[in-house]
Design a protein around this motif. Sequence first.
Motif, mmCIF file in Angstrom:
data_model
loop_
_atom_site.group_PDB
_atom_site.id
_atom_site.type_symbol
_atom_site.label_atom_id
_atom_site.label_comp_id
_atom_site.label_asym_id
_atom_site.label_seq_id
_atom_site.Cartn_x
_atom_site.Cartn_y
_atom_site.Cartn_z
ATOM 1 N N LEU A 192 -13.344 6.554 9.908
ATOM 2 C CA LEU A 192 -12.065 5.937 10.289
ATOM 3 C C LEU A 192 -12.221 4.588 10.990
ATOM 4 O O LEU A 192 -11.271 4.097 11.590
ATOM 5 N N SER A 193 -13.388 4.005 10.896
ATOM 6 C CA SER A 193 -13.527 2.625 11.374
ATOM 7 C C SER A 193 -13.103 1.697 10.234
ATOM 8 O O SER A 193 -13.140 2.074 9.063
ATOM 9 N N VAL A 194 -12.697 0.504 10.605
ATOM 10 C CA VAL A 194 -12.230 -0.450 9.604
ATOM 11 C C VAL A 194 -13.007 -1.750 9.778
ATOM 12 O O VAL A 194 -13.101 -2.283 10.884
ATOM 13 N N ASP A 195 -13.575 -2.233 8.680
ATOM 14 C CA ASP A 195 -14.253 -3.530 8.672
ATOM 15 C C ASP A 195 -13.332 -4.553 8.036
ATOM 16 O O ASP A 195 -12.820 -4.324 6.935
ATOM 17 N N PHE A 196 -13.129 -5.674 8.735
ATOM 18 C CA PHE A 196 -12.295 -6.750 8.217
ATOM 19 C C PHE A 196 -13.177 -7.944 7.899
ATOM 20 O O PHE A 196 -14.023 -8.331 8.694
ATOM 21 N N LEU A 217 0.826 -1.211 0.000
ATOM 22 C CA LEU A 217 0.000 0.000 0.000
ATOM 23 C C LEU A 217 0.859 1.259 0.000
ATOM 24 O O LEU A 217 0.546 2.231 -0.681
ATOM 25 N N GLU A 218 1.972 1.234 0.727
ATOM 26 C CA GLU A 218 2.820 2.416 0.833
ATOM 27 C C GLU A 218 3.364 2.870 -0.514
ATOM 28 O O GLU A 218 3.655 4.049 -0.706
ATOM 29 N N ASN A 219 3.527 1.955 -1.447
ATOM 30 C CA ASN A 219 4.112 2.281 -2.754
ATOM 31 C C ASN A 219 3.098 2.251 -3.892
ATOM 32 O O ASN A 219 3.478 2.258 -5.050
ATOM 33 N N ASN A 220 1.827 2.210 -3.552
ATOM 34 C CA ASN A 220 0.776 2.127 -4.554
ATOM 35 C C ASN A 220 -0.010 3.441 -4.534
ATOM 36 O O ASN A 220 -0.947 3.609 -3.749
ATOM 37 N N ASP A 221 0.377 4.357 -5.392
ATOM 38 C CA ASP A 221 -0.262 5.675 -5.404
ATOM 39 C C ASP A 221 -1.749 5.599 -5.740
ATOM 40 O O ASP A 221 -2.548 6.375 -5.219
ATOM 41 N N ASP A 222 -2.130 4.680 -6.617
ATOM 42 C CA ASP A 222 -3.540 4.541 -6.975
ATOM 43 C C ASP A 222 -4.370 4.109 -5.768
ATOM 44 O O ASP A 222 -5.470 4.605 -5.536
ATOM 45 N N ALA A 223 -3.832 3.164 -5.000
ATOM 46 C CA ALA A 223 -4.548 2.701 -3.806
ATOM 47 C C ALA A 223 -4.563 3.781 -2.729
ATOM 48 O O ALA A 223 -5.569 3.973 -2.038
ATOM 49 N N LEU A 224 -3.464 4.509 -2.570
ATOM 50 C CA LEU A 224 -3.412 5.576 -1.564
ATOM 51 C C LEU A 224 -4.378 6.716 -1.888
ATOM 52 O O LEU A 224 -4.838 7.419 -0.988
ATOM 53 N N ALA A 225 -4.680 6.888 -3.166
ATOM 54 C CA ALA A 225 -5.612 7.943 -3.566
ATOM 55 C C ALA A 225 -6.996 7.732 -2.955
ATOM 56 O O ALA A 225 -7.736 8.696 -2.740
ATOM 57 N N TYR A 226 -7.350 6.487 -2.626
ATOM 58 C CA TYR A 226 -8.632 6.212 -1.991
ATOM 59 C C TYR A 226 -8.725 6.857 -0.605
ATOM 60 O O TYR A 226 -9.809 7.057 -0.088
ATOM 61 N N TYR A 227 -7.595 7.145 -0.003
ATOM 62 C CA TYR A 227 -7.588 7.657 1.367
ATOM 63 C C TYR A 227 -7.190 9.120 1.459
ATOM 64 O O TYR A 227 -7.007 9.640 2.559
ATOM 65 N N ASP A 228 -7.072 9.813 0.342
ATOM 66 C CA ASP A 228 -6.687 11.223 0.360
ATOM 67 C C ASP A 228 -7.671 12.074 1.163
ATOM 68 O O ASP A 228 -7.270 12.962 1.904
ATOM 69 N N HIS A 229 -8.943 11.792 1.039
ATOM 70 C CA HIS A 229 -9.958 12.607 1.708
ATOM 71 C C HIS A 229 -9.992 12.384 3.223
ATOM 72 O O HIS A 229 -10.557 13.184 3.955
ATOM 73 N N LYS A 279 -7.324 12.300 5.268
ATOM 74 C CA LYS A 279 -6.228 13.041 5.904
ATOM 75 C C LYS A 279 -5.473 12.191 6.939
ATOM 76 O O LYS A 279 -5.102 12.672 7.998
ATOM 77 N N ILE A 280 -5.258 10.922 6.621
ATOM 78 C CA ILE A 280 -4.444 10.051 7.473
ATOM 79 C C ILE A 280 -3.021 10.112 6.951
ATOM 80 O O ILE A 280 -2.789 9.942 5.752
ATOM 81 N N LYS A 281 -2.080 10.337 7.867
ATOM 82 C CA LYS A 281 -0.682 10.469 7.466
ATOM 83 C C LYS A 281 -0.146 9.172 6.864
ATOM 84 O O LYS A 281 0.477 9.174 5.818
ATOM 85 N N ASN A 282 -0.390 8.052 7.549
ATOM 86 C CA ASN A 282 0.123 6.762 7.097
ATOM 87 C C ASN A 282 -1.006 5.732 7.172
ATOM 88 O O ASN A 282 -1.186 5.076 8.201
ATOM 89 N N PRO A 283 -1.779 5.590 6.102
ATOM 90 C CA PRO A 283 -2.919 4.667 6.139
ATOM 91 C C PRO A 283 -2.516 3.218 6.441
ATOM 92 O O PRO A 283 -3.242 2.513 7.153
ATOM 93 N N ALA A 284 -1.381 2.778 5.944
ATOM 94 C CA ALA A 284 -0.953 1.400 6.169
ATOM 95 C C ALA A 284 -0.729 1.142 7.661
ATOM 96 O O ALA A 284 -1.144 0.110 8.197
ATOM 97 N N LEU A 285 -0.086 2.070 8.326
ATOM 98 C CA LEU A 285 0.155 1.931 9.758
ATOM 99 C C LEU A 285 -1.158 1.969 10.531
ATOM 100 O O LEU A 285 -1.358 1.195 11.470
#
Length: 164
Positions: free
Chosen positions: A148-152, A64-76, A78-84
């Motif tokens: 910011l909740s996460v469903d697994f 995820l850290e190196n996938n700009d397309d996937a990170l674009a899903y989380y731009d709105h 405002k999480i600094k490090n979505p993977a963490l």
Amino acid sequence: MKKNIFLYLFVFAALIALYQFVSANKMVNVTNEKFHKYEEDKKMLSDSIQGLQLKVLDMQYFSLENNDDALAYYDHLKIKNPALYISDKLLETNEKKGDNPLIPYEGMDSDFKINKIKILNHKWIVTDFSDGKFWGELLIKYELKDDLSVDFTLMDHLLYTRSN
């Protein structure tokens, strides 16, 4: 007699000069050999470093850290490090007493807990779990919501069998 002393001194000085010349020549040759050996080692190490860098880049391809397309899903969000953030949320499922609720097996030696996490992209996670003696892997689908909740959701799983 004086003439012979000068002759002997001259011969002696010539022998010392010859010895110094041969000795210095050998030292230069040894130094050149060492230099060439170090140059070869340097080239070999440089090639090894380049190979390792390519391996690291290859290993980071599904990340995820190196996938700009996937990170674009989380731009709105405002999480600094979505993977963490997602990893922390997944590890929070370990804090419940007993086996981790995402692991469909019952721990044999102790409770099954998630150990390692690899977030592949904005939808999937691969994890490793163990009870200390037995281990397995999970493929998890996740969704990070606007609050910011996460469903697994467990997609697939496997438990390695011991072969003794």
